[in-house]
Write an enzyme that holds these catalytic residues in place. Structure first.
Site, short mmCIF file in Angstrom:
data_model
loop_
_atom_site.label_atom_id
_atom_site.label_comp_id
_atom_site.label_asym_id
_atom_site.label_seq_id
_atom_site.Cartn_x
_atom_site.Cartn_y
_atom_site.Cartn_z
N CYS A 99 3.71 -0.07 2.74
CA CYS A 99 5.12 0.90 1.79
C CYS A 99 5.89 0.68 2.58
O CYS A 99 6.64 0.80 3.84
CB CYS A 99 4.71 2.07 1.57
SG CYS A 99 6.43 3.26 1.33
N CYS A 156 8.58 3.40 3.29
CA CYS A 156 7.80 4.29 4.07
C CYS A 156 8.25 3.99 5.44
O CYS A 156 8.75 4.22 6.01
CB CYS A 156 6.54 4.02 3.57
SG CYS A 156 5.90 4.78 2.29
#
Length: 107
Positions: free
Chosen positions: A32, A35
């Site tokens: 991700c 993230c």
């Protein structure tokens, strides 16, 4: 001085649900990109807020039970737990100021 801590399905109850201090849980995944943007902000917040809040990270790929239990549909999802209950939650990368407000609303 605070720091973020990795939490697993096995340690979630003791590290988050039984914590005397409010806990911000960062549900994230290795793949991700957003993230990775949020992670250094959380480290900064952990250092700045110190003992007022604990910040922990749950890798959803390695700990699917916890992610399922809290219906994490997208990452990053940032959820503040207080007294063993989720009280605030946001999905997606947010600016540092928004993350601080999220935490302070639960203190």
């Amino acid at each position: 001085m605070g720091t973020t801590k990795a939490v697993t399905d096995a340690s979630f109850t003791s590290d988050v649900l039984q914590s005397e201090t409010p806990v911000l849980v960062d549900f994230w995944a290795e793949w991700c990109a957003p993230c990775k943007k949020v992670s250094p902000l959380l480290e900064e917040i952990a250092n700045e807020m110190g003992d007022r809040v604990r910040i922990v990270k749950v890798n959803i790929d390695e700990n699917p039970e916890t992610a399922r239990a809290y219906r994490v549909m997208s990452v990053p999802t940032l959820t503040v737990f207080k007294g063993g209950q989720p009280v605030q939650s946001v999905a997606g990368a947010r600016p540092k100021g928004d993350l601080v407000k999220l935490i302070e609303a639960a203190l």
